[in-house]
Write an enzyme that holds these catalytic residues in place. Structure first.
Site, short mmCIF file in Angstrom:
data_model
loop_
_atom_site.label_atom_id
_atom_site.label_comp_id
_atom_site.label_asym_id
_atom_site.label_seq_id
_atom_site.Cartn_x
_atom_site.Cartn_y
_atom_site.Cartn_z
N VAL A 266 0.86 -1.20 0.00
CA VAL A 266 0.00 0.00 0.00
C VAL A 266 0.88 1.23 0.00
O VAL A 266 0.69 2.16 -0.79
CB VAL A 266 -0.92 -0.01 1.25
CG1 VAL A 266 -1.64 1.32 1.40
CG2 VAL A 266 -1.90 -1.16 1.17
N ASP B 214 3.97 1.51 -0.99
CA ASP B 214 4.68 1.64 -2.27
C ASP B 214 3.78 2.22 -3.36
O ASP B 214 4.19 3.07 -4.15
CB ASP B 214 5.22 0.27 -2.72
CG ASP B 214 6.28 -0.26 -1.76
OD1 ASP B 214 6.59 -1.46 -1.80
OD2 ASP B 214 6.78 0.55 -0.93
N SER C 268 31.36 16.56 25.57
CA SER C 268 31.65 15.12 25.67
C SER C 268 31.31 14.71 27.11
O SER C 268 30.81 15.52 27.89
CB SER C 268 33.11 14.85 25.33
OG SER C 268 33.92 15.72 26.08
N LYS D 72 24.02 4.29 26.31
CA LYS D 72 25.01 5.05 25.55
C LYS D 72 25.20 4.32 24.21
O LYS D 72 25.81 3.27 24.14
CB LYS D 72 26.33 5.14 26.31
CG LYS D 72 27.33 6.11 25.67
CD LYS D 72 28.50 6.40 26.57
CE LYS D 72 29.46 7.42 25.95
NZ LYS D 72 30.00 7.01 24.64
#
Ligand SMILES: NC(=O)c1cc2c(N)ncc(C(N)=O)c2s1
Length: 320
Positions: free
Chosen positions: A38, A40, A85, A117
């Site tokens: 559907v 597509d 960081s 993480k």
């Protein structure tokens, strides 16, 4: 369904919205709402409409994810605010020390948001009035590389947010383990050296100068941060996740608000046990002071926040 030739601009916008909603359900919520066939068929209809009416084309159309422009290189991009960081902890004792230090420095009740993480690459996504306008690598934290055309190929990355918000959002781009497996099998068949790990394969994917090649790496994202501005009215990391999800950004569900050391240690243990079975690689757990006001009072060292720490797992021995 109307004949293509009878369709109006409104029909085009509706069809585009429906396709973006189906892609959001499938790639962000992991909850498919329609059969692939559907989707597509609707996608082909949108492509045909855009061929007949090229002036209707809009940058948030799903047909605009994979550009055909091959870059010469990557422009530098200065982040709105630096991507910090994280300080590392390699033992539970170091985590306890972090919690004690924070406890001594802030007033009021203290809760921690604990998150996986992700072992990928930090990215920063900029949206203007809801439209995705730029994406960049972390770089040195202040200046990264413009990889917008490659990030557009990531199906979970919304080309338009569910609200017309402007801002910069942070997260991790990564290669799912299953994609990594298939990629290395096809490289082996092609006589190419395998990638050592999904992170390297993802890094290579984001650095492709041809978006068609980047798209083949089938990367994904988990978003976890934002450059705050007061319009968002966010008081905690927990509220930030609600906000990111409201906008249609993909977040990692394996997170937990912890109220004390015991709960933090329990979370670390549980994630450690689940790690091998997760569909993405993680190299630790990020523990963050949940309240934004307490984060601000703790502040930053030269390169990392004082209100967060990364507990690193031992390197995972690959099951041969
Ligand atoms: N370098 C950083 O600040 C971070 C790096 C990462 C990472 N690789 N995965 C998840 C998070 C997170 N949930 O906050 C963070 S934060």
């Amino acid at each position: 369904m109307k004949e293509i030739k009878e369709m109006t601009l409104d029909d085009y916008q509706d069809l585009k919205e429906q396709l973006n909603q189906l892609a959001y359900a499938y790639y962000v919520l992991d909850k498919p709402q329609a059969e692939d066939a559907v989707y597509d068929q609707m996608y082909r209809q949108l492509e045909n409409l855009e061929k007949i009416h090229p002036d209707w084309l809009s940058p948030d159309s799903p047909t605009q994810r994979i550009g055909d422009q091959v870059l010469a290189g990557f422009e530098k991009v200065t982040h709105l605010e630096p991507l910090y960081s994280l300080a590392n902890a390699f033992s539970e004792e170091e985590v306890v020390a972090f919690i004690d230090r924070v406890q001594n420095q802030v007033s009021g009740p203290l809760t921690f948001m604990c998150e996986c993480k992700i072992d990928g690459l930090s990215i920063s996504l900029r949206y203007e009035d809801g439209l995705f306008v730029q994406g960049a690598t972390r770089g040195d934290g202040r200046v990264g590389e413009n990889i917008t055309s490659n990030l557009r190929t990531i199906k979970a990355l919304p080309l338009r947010l569910q609200k017309p918000v402007s801002g910069e959002f942070r997260g991790e781009a990564y290669m799912p383990k299953a994609v990594f497996q298939k990629l290395n099998e096809s490289r082996d068949l092609a006589g190419l050296a395998p990638f050592a790990n999904p992170r390297n394969a993802a890094a290579g994917g984001l650095r492709q100068i041809n978006p068609k090649e980047a798209a083949k790496r089938q990367l994904n994202i988990f978003m976890y941060g934002a450059v705050y501005n007061e319009d968002y009215q966010i008081d905690s990391q927990a509220q930030l996740f609600d906000f990111l999800q409201e906008l249609g950004l993909r977040t990692n569900p394996l997170r937990r608000l912890c109220h004390n050391k015991e709960e933090i240690m329990a979370y670390i243990q549980e994630v450690g046990q689940k790690r091998a079975d997760l569909p993405y690689e993680i190299d630790g757990v990020v523990i963050k002071v949940n309240q934004v006001a307490q984060q601000s009072s703790l502040g930053y060292t030269v390169k990392a926040p004082r209100w967060a720490i990364a507990y690193k797992f031992k390197a995972q021995v690959e099951a041969t």
